[in-house]
Scaffold this active site. Structure first.
Site, mmCIF file in Angstrom:
data_model
loop_
_atom_site.group_PDB
_atom_site.id
_atom_site.type_symbol
_atom_site.label_atom_id
_atom_site.label_comp_id
_atom_site.label_asym_id
_atom_site.label_seq_id
_atom_site.Cartn_x
_atom_site.Cartn_y
_atom_site.Cartn_z
ATOM 1 N N LYS A 176 41.688 41.463 45.705
ATOM 2 C CA LYS A 176 42.260 42.767 45.407
ATOM 3 C C LYS A 176 41.424 44.148 45.224
ATOM 4 C CE LYS A 176 44.828 42.811 41.723
ATOM 5 N NZ LYS A 176 45.667 42.809 40.864
ATOM 6 N N ARG B 211 53.467 46.040 36.499
ATOM 7 C CA ARG B 211 53.532 44.532 36.494
ATOM 8 C C ARG B 211 54.630 44.242 36.183
ATOM 9 N NH1 ARG B 211 48.470 42.253 35.538
ATOM 10 N NH2 ARG B 211 46.744 43.610 34.867
ATOM 11 N N ARG C 83 33.258 31.207 42.469
ATOM 12 C CA ARG C 83 32.741 32.503 42.217
ATOM 13 C C ARG C 83 31.899 32.807 41.193
ATOM 14 N NH1 ARG C 83 37.772 36.618 40.215
ATOM 15 N NH2 ARG C 83 38.187 35.620 38.310
ATOM 16 N N ARG D 270 33.124 32.161 35.145
ATOM 17 C CA ARG D 270 34.042 32.453 33.963
ATOM 18 C C ARG D 270 34.356 31.198 33.340
ATOM 19 N NH1 ARG D 270 38.435 37.015 35.399
ATOM 20 N NH2 ARG D 270 39.715 35.430 34.454
ATOM 21 N N ARG E 130 46.954 29.749 36.231
ATOM 22 C CA ARG E 130 47.094 31.006 36.130
ATOM 23 C C ARG E 130 47.675 31.565 37.606
ATOM 24 N NH1 ARG E 130 40.833 32.459 36.740
ATOM 25 N NH2 ARG E 130 41.534 34.453 37.117
#
Length: 229
Positions: free
Chosen positions: A15, A90, A127, A163, A174
């Site tokens: 996104k 949101r 990633r 991460r 998540r």
């Protein structure tokens, strides 16, 4: 007609990358929640100072304050040709308030980038991001690849790494949270003619082309100003 867009999509859908690319191509600002808050705080507005006090105390900024800050941001002259909102709304309450802010303006176009969970897990667990500035690694540079150890960030020169929350267990949780929190928002928008569902399980250049075609079609449809209903 101004191009006023919202980009939706789960973690790993691309996104942010697609929003950046589209904003640059069209010459319109991409406005993220973080950008909005930092800008309001830097400007020293009443709402910005209220938000700063809340964040300094370790609390979440309320819908009321976020809506006010977004309204302030969308009243600036640099959005006259359009904007991309990333990270707002949101909640349905925020979306309803945004409809009010958009009354009388060019239609709001919603881009929802959809990617299967299995592909999102693959992307997120492989990633890399810059340890210095947080920028995403270049396309094709993945965790465990021979090039990853020596690669450096083009923005700050930092090293790339994963991460801490990019492991399969955390990623799956998540994604569950995203689906639970965002489904009502998608339901709120998806009946509108300005809602664009994009298959994000493609190469980034193909996704970008699909987004541009869908947005152009929505804009050319001559939708009434305001909410884009």
């Amino acid at each position: 007609m101004a191009l006023n867009l919202i980009f939706l999509g789960p973690p790993g859908a691309g996104k942010g990358t697609q929003a950046d690319r589209f904003a640059q191509a069209k010459g319109i600002p991409k406005i993220s929640t973080g950008d909005i808050l930092r800008g309001a705080v830097a400007a020293g507005s009443e709402l910005g100072l209220r938000a700063k006090a809340i964040m300094d105390a370790g609390n979440l900024v309320s819908d009321e304050i976020m809506i006010g800050i977004v309204k302030e941001r969308l009243d600036r002259p640099d959005v006259s040709a359009g904007f991309i909102l990333d990270g707002f709304p949101r909640t349905v309450a925020q979306a309803e308030a945004l409809d009010g802010i958009m009354a009388g303006r060019s239609p709001l176009i919603i881009v929802d980038i959809q990617v299967p969970d299995a592909e999102l897990v693959r992307r997120l667990t492989s990633r890399l991001i810059c340890r210095g500035c947080g920028a995403n690694a270049p396309e094709g540079l993945l965790a465990g690849s021979p090039e990853a150890a020596s690669a450096r960030c083009g923005k700050c020169g930092g090293e790339f790494g994963q991460r801490a929350d990019d492991n399969e267990t955390v990623v799956l949780e998540r994604l569950k949270v995203y689906q639970r929190n965002t489904k009502p928002l998608v339901d709120y928008y998806q009946s509108r003619p300005s809602f664009c569902a994009i298959d994000g399980a493609q190469a980034p250049a193909q996704v970008a082309a699909k987004i541009e075609a869908a947005v152009d079609a929505a804009a050319a449809a001559g939708l009434p100003g305001g909410t884009g209903r």
